[in-house]
Design an enzyme around this catalytic site. Structure first.
Site, short mmCIF file in Angstrom:
data_model
loop_
_atom_site.label_atom_id
_atom_site.label_comp_id
_atom_site.label_asym_id
_atom_site.label_seq_id
_atom_site.Cartn_x
_atom_site.Cartn_y
_atom_site.Cartn_z
N HIS A 9 0.85 -1.20 0.00
CA HIS A 9 0.00 0.00 0.00
C HIS A 9 0.87 1.24 0.00
O HIS A 9 1.94 1.27 0.63
CB HIS A 9 -0.91 0.00 1.24
N GLU B 190 -7.98 -3.67 -0.45
CA GLU B 190 -8.53 -4.09 -1.74
C GLU B 190 -8.63 -5.61 -1.84
O GLU B 190 -9.54 -6.14 -2.50
CB GLU B 190 -7.66 -3.55 -2.88
#
Length: 372
Positions: A256, A311
Site C-alpha cells: 500500500h 482491496e
C-alpha cells in the site's frame, strides 16, 4: 522554490475527522479506531459520528434512521432524467449526472454554507440511484426501497429484489464503514477545493465523483478477484502463488502507498471473515490465501514487509455477495460520500480558498532574459 509533484507530504488542511497513520498502521475516525467501529457499529451510527462529532444515543439513532428512510425515494424529476439515459451508461457517469440533476430540482435557499439536510438527502439516495440504473441496464424492474431495512441491507435488497443474508450485510457494512473516510485523498481534496470557492454542495460532490471515477483512485479490485478465481481452492493456493512469485509477477492486493505495515482496514475485514468463514466459502478462501501469501512474500521478497491491503478483502466481500464488477466503484462511492460531506461541512466551518503555487518550467521571452 522546490516543487512537490502530486503535493506528496504537503499539508493542505487541518481536520478533526480522521487520522491515517501509515507508519504505525492505524486509522482513526474522530477519536475511535475505524476497525473497532467496523466490527461493532452500523453504517448510520458511524456516519452520525463523522457528521456530528459523537456517537449517537439510542434515541438519536432511531430518529436519524427515520430521516434517512425519508430521503430514499427518487424524486420524479430525477427519475425522468434517469429513464432518458442509455441503459448501457457507465454507472459513475450516471451518479455524476444524477447528483447534478438533484442540485437543480432541490430548492436550496442558500448555496452557502452547505445544509445538512441536502447532505443527508444525497447520501441516503445514492444507493437507490445505483440500484435503479443497474436493474434497468439488466432489463429488470427497479425495486422500491424497504423502509424496514437499514442502509446497507436495503442497498442489497434493491439490487437483487431479495432480502439479503445476514452474513453478507454484516461484512459489507464493515467494508463500507472502513471505506467511509481516508484523509485528504484525491476525491475528498477535489470536493474541498470546489467548496472553498463558496460554490454549492452539488458542484463539490460532482467534483468528488469525477475524481473517484478515475482508475488510479476508485478503480475496482477486479485483479484481486481474478486472482482468487484462478486460485479457486485452498489446496491450490501455495502452488499458484509460488508460480506467480517465481515468475516475478506482483501479487494483487498486497502492499500500500500509505500503509508501511498491516492495513488496519484489512485487519478488521480479516477478523470478521475468520468469524464468518463457515458461513461463506469465499471468506474462508480469502483468509487462507492471505496467510500463505504473506509467508511466501517473506521468502521471495525478504525485507520488503509486504502486507495485505483493503482491496484484497474488498474483492472477497464483493465476490461473496455476487456484486458485479461494474458496481465496485459505485458501491465504494456510496460509502465515501459520508467522508466527502463531512469534509465539506468542516471546510465550510473554517473556509479559506485553496490557492497552491506552481513552478514555471517553460521558456522565457528574450525581452525578459536580456533585462539587466
Amino acid at each position: 522554490m522546490a516543487s512537490v509533484t502530486g503535493l506528496d507530504g504537503v499539508v493542505a488542511a487541518e481536520t478533526e475527522l480522521s487520522l491515517v497513520d501509515g507508519q504505525n498502521g492505524y486509522l482513526v475516525y474522530r477519536g475511535y479506531e475505524a476497525k473497532e467501529l467496523a466490527l461493532k457499529m452500523s453504517f448510520e451510527e458511524v456516519a452520525y459520528l463523522l457528521w456530528h462529532g459523537e456517537l449517537p444515543s439510542a434515541e438519536a439513532i432511531n430518529a436519524f434512521k427515520k430521516q434517512w428512510v425519508d430521503h430514499r425515494a427518487i424524486p420524479t424529476e430525477l427519475k425522468a432524467v434517469l429513464d432518458l439515459l442509455p441503459k448501457e451508461s457507465e454507472m459513475m457517469s450516471v451518479l455524476r449526472t444524477a447528483i447534478s440533476v438533484l442540485g437543480t430540482c432541490t430548492r436550496q435557499e442558500s448555496a452557502w454554507p452547505p445544509q445538512f439536510e441536502h447532505i443527508l438527502a444525497n447520501t441516503a439516495l445514492l444507493p437507490t440511484i445505483i440500484a435503479y440504473h443497474y436493474r434497468r441496464s439488466q432489463g429488470l424492474q427497479p425495486v422500491e426501497p424497504d423502509p424496514q431495512l437499514d442502509h446497507v441491507a436495503n442497498y442489497l435488497y434493491m439490487l437483487t429484489g431479495s432480502k439479503p443474508q445476514y452474513v453478507h450485510v454484516k461484512v459489507l457494512t464493515a467494508y463500507f464503514i472502513l471505506a467511509m473516510e481516508h484523509g485528504m485523498n484525491a476525491s475528498t481534496f477535489a470536493g474541498r477545493v470546489v467548496l472553498s470557492t463558496q460554490s454549492d454542495i452539488t458542484s463539490a460532490l460532482c467534483a468528488s465523483i469525477g475524481a473517484m471515477k478515475g482508475p488510479l483512485h476508485g478503480g475496482a479490485p477486479s485483479e484481486v478477484l481474478q486472482m482468487l478465481d484462478e486460485i479457486g481452492t485452498k489446496e491450490q493456493a501455495e502452488a499458484w502463488l509460488r508460480e506467480e512469485l517465481g515468475a516475478g509477477r506482483k501479487l494483487m492486493g498486497f502492499g500500500h502507498r500509505i500503509y508501511k505495515t498491516s492495513d488496519p482496514r484489512a485487519e478488521a475485514l480479516r477478523q470478521l471473515m475468520q468469524e464468518l468463514a463457515s458461513e461463506d466459502p469465499w471468506f474462508d478462501l480469502a483468509v487462507h490465501v492471505e496467510k500463505v501469501a504473506v509467508e511466501l512474500l517473506r521468502e521471495y521478497k525478504p525485507g520488503r514487509n509486504l502486507y495485505v491491503n483493503v482491496e484484497f478483502y474488498a474483492a472477497a466481500v464483493m465476490r461473496a455477495i455476487a456484486l458485479p464488477t461494474s458496481l465496485f466503484t459505485p458501491s465504494f462511492t456510496l460509502s465515501r460520500i459520508v467522508g466527502w460531506t463531512a469534509h465539506l461541512l468542516e471546510q465550510a466551518g473554517c473556509n479559506r480558498i485553496f490557492r497552491p503555487q506552481s513552478v514555471y518550467v517553460g521558456e522565457l521571452p528574450a525581452s525578459l532574459l536580456n533585462r539587466p
